[in-house]
Design an enzyme around this catalytic site. Structure first.
Site, PDB file in Angstrom:
ATOM      1  N   TYR A 101       0.814  -1.209   0.000  1.00 22.97           N
ATOM      2  CA  TYR A 101       0.000   0.000   0.000  1.00 22.97           C
ATOM      3  C   TYR A 101       0.854   1.269   0.000  1.00 22.97           C
ATOM      4  O   TYR A 101       0.307   2.372  -0.086  1.00 22.97           O
ATOM      5  CB  TYR A 101      -0.941   0.001   1.206  1.00 22.97           C
ATOM      6  CG  TYR A 101      -2.128  -0.902   1.017  1.00 22.97           C
ATOM      7  CD1 TYR A 101      -3.375  -0.396   0.704  1.00 22.97           C
ATOM      8  CD2 TYR A 101      -1.990  -2.277   1.132  1.00 22.97           C
ATOM      9  CE1 TYR A 101      -4.467  -1.229   0.530  1.00 22.97           C
ATOM     10  CE2 TYR A 101      -3.072  -3.119   0.959  1.00 22.97           C
ATOM     11  CZ  TYR A 101      -4.306  -2.592   0.651  1.00 22.97           C
ATOM     12  OH  TYR A 101      -5.382  -3.427   0.471  1.00 22.97           O
TER      13      TYR A 101
ATOM     14  N   LYS B 201       3.167 -13.975   6.261  1.00 18.82           N
ATOM     15  CA  LYS B 201       3.469 -14.973   5.232  1.00 18.82           C
ATOM     16  C   LYS B 201       4.987 -15.135   5.145  1.00 18.82           C
ATOM     17  O   LYS B 201       5.587 -15.163   4.074  1.00 18.82           O
ATOM     18  CB  LYS B 201       2.867 -14.540   3.886  1.00 18.82           C
ATOM     19  CG  LYS B 201       2.822 -15.626   2.830  1.00 18.82           C
ATOM     20  CD  LYS B 201       1.910 -16.776   3.176  1.00 18.82           C
ATOM     21  CE  LYS B 201       1.907 -17.801   2.034  1.00 18.82           C
ATOM     22  NZ  LYS B 201       1.256 -19.076   2.435  1.00 18.82           N
TER      23      LYS B 201
ATOM     24  N   ASP C  29      -2.465 -17.804   5.522  1.00 17.11           N
ATOM     25  CA  ASP C  29      -3.482 -18.684   4.950  1.00 17.11           C
ATOM     26  C   ASP C  29      -4.022 -19.650   5.999  1.00 17.11           C
ATOM     27  O   ASP C  29      -5.225 -19.938   6.036  1.00 17.11           O
ATOM     28  CB  ASP C  29      -2.958 -19.432   3.728  1.00 17.11           C
ATOM     29  CG  ASP C  29      -1.582 -20.033   3.930  1.00 17.11           C
ATOM     30  OD1 ASP C  29      -0.801 -19.482   4.712  1.00 17.11           O
ATOM     31  OD2 ASP C  29      -1.277 -21.057   3.289  1.00 17.11           O
TER      32      ASP C  29
ATOM     33  N   ASP D 240      -6.063  -6.301   5.313  1.00 18.00           N
ATOM     34  CA  ASP D 240      -7.200  -6.005   4.450  1.00 18.00           C
ATOM     35  C   ASP D 240      -8.058  -7.249   4.268  1.00 18.00           C
ATOM     36  O   ASP D 240      -9.280  -7.230   4.426  1.00 18.00           O
ATOM     37  CB  ASP D 240      -6.681  -5.501   3.101  1.00 18.00           C
ATOM     38  CG  ASP D 240      -7.708  -4.679   2.345  1.00 18.00           C
ATOM     39  OD1 ASP D 240      -8.867  -4.606   2.796  1.00 18.00           O
ATOM     40  OD2 ASP D 240      -7.362  -4.120   1.295  1.00 18.00           O
TER      41      ASP D 240
END
Length: 419
Positions: free
Chosen positions: A148, A218, A284, A308
């Site tokens: 972002y 991640k 995930d 998000d």
């Protein structure tokens, strides 16, 4: 006009406080006055007229462009800088150039590094999961870094070619499969950005006596950015909050040196002492776990893009983004902008059917931030009573067994009745 200000690291809030607000585009014109009416009444009831809010409109988005020719006038930024705390409805993002996103511009200009999204279920609201009452999480999404930051170059441009040439010739990168047709983006994740976000999450957990902070990342794939986020988060917890937190890093070290039983005993002792457990989860796996074992998670600290995804999924689990509040905060400067988390919804604008609860619950967050928790609790209690009785706007009421769909204005009046 009475301003909020910072003194010795704490907010000082006058009894009559001026709050800048952006009405918002689309449905903003409907939800903003309804929310202000409810907030005004709650403040009056909670404090017997001794406290009040003076609402000061500032412009941004389509309304600003129509009146000033600018999407985000400097006068608006000046007002938020000066008055510290504000609130906004949904904004149109300019198409075809200019500011990428007004929301991102506000966050980055004021360095509102925390996007705080609390997610909880209200009895009576229909959820797609079996046990929505187990969902009670507080997402701390880093707001200024990650993708972002907006550092990218479009495929086919001289800048993209120059960037790829640098990667190839200077950095020895050979893994771009289709370099001639690739766009490129840069993902900055810093030690400082990570630490201030995780620090805010831990302090929030301690203040509200919440059991854990989970670092969602991640890092198994992006080892130096998201992996760095995990590592720096653990380091901060173990240095700045020694004795107040117990990390899974510490658990693993004890397990390796003394065995699993000793590690379990150390964790049990930490829990008994009221220490916050600091753990981590791959993004995930976390998304899956929130559906299967949501009760395992309390405060979430994560990067911008993960946040998000996570915040919208969690909102869907408790009834949708229409009842999901949000805040963008800089705990160091005191600046905070509370906001509706949904879009402008032009397809339903002006029809008196939009759900005002995202902005209303964001108003509750604002009241809590100001230290006016009693007024915020009155609104929360009123919403609980309305939803339990099946009274809501159509987006929620149509799924309730005893649903009674009310218009936006009528729902606002009903909430005031419950106050």
């Amino acid at each position: 006009m009475s301003k909020v200000y910072m003194q010795d690291g704490r907010l000082v809030v006058p009894d009559c406080v001026t709050i800048p607000f952006i009405e918002g585009d689309g449905v903003g014109a409907e939800i903003t006055p309804v929310c202000q009416k409810i907030v005004n009444r709650a403040v009056e009831l909670a404090y017997g007229g001794k406290r009040s809010i003076e609402w000061m409109e500032v412009l941004a988005g389509g309304k600003a462009f129509e009146k000033t020719g600018e999407w985000l006038p400097e006068a608006t930024m000046d007002a938020f800088r000066e008055y510290l705390v504000g609130i906004k409805g949904p904004l149109t993002t300019p198409v075809g150039g200019g500011i990428r996103s007004l929301n991102v511009a506000l966050r980055q200009t004021l360095d509102l590094y925390v996007c705080l999204r609390p997610v909880r279920w209200f009895k009576g609201v229909v959820s797609p999961i079996k046990e929505p009452q187990k969902v009670d999480m507080h997402i701390f999404r880093e707001n200024t870094e990650d993708i972002y930051a907006g550092i990218e170059w479009e495929q086919g441009t001289p800048e993209a070619k120059k960037f790829y040439a640098f990667l190839r010739d200077e950095m020895g990168v050979t893994k771009v499969r289709f370099p001639e047709t690739s766009s490129f983006g840069v993902k900055p994740v810093s030690v400082e950005g990570t630490q201030r976000l995780v620090r805010a999450a831990i302090l929030y957990a301690l203040e509200h006596k919440l059991p854990s902070v989970t670092l969602v990342h991640k890092g198994n794939i992006m080892k130096f950015t998201e992996g760095g986020f995990k590592r720096w988060g653990y380091e901060l917890a173990e240095t700045e909050f020694a004795g107040k937190t117990f990390t899974m890093n510490q658990y693993d070290k004890i397990k390796k040196e003394l065995g699993e039983e000793s590690a379990k005993a150390a964790m049990a002792e930490a829990i008994n002492k009221g220490q916050v457990i600091i753990k981590d989860c791959i993004a995930d796996a976390f998304l899956q776990n929130t559906l299967l074992i949501p009760e395992e998670y309390s405060v979430i600290a994560t990067l911008n893009l993960n946040g998000d995804y996570v915040s919208d999924q969690l909102a869907a689990m408790v009834g949708g983004i229409g009842i999901a509040p949000g805040a963008n905060i800089n705990y160091l400067s005191g600046h905070a902008i509370f906001e509706a988390t949904h879009g402008t919804a032009p397809n339903i604008a002006g029809k008196n059917i939009v759900n005002p609860c995202s902005l209303l619950l964001s108003s509750v967050m604002m009241l809590e931030y100001l230290g006016w928790k009693e007024a915020g609790q009155l609104i929360t209690n009123a919403l609980e009573q309305a939803f339990a009785a099946g009274e809501a706007t159509n987006d929620l009421a149509r799924f309730m067994p005893n649903g009674n769909a009310l218009g936006t204005a009528e729902f606002g009046d009903r909430v005031i009745d419950y106050l």
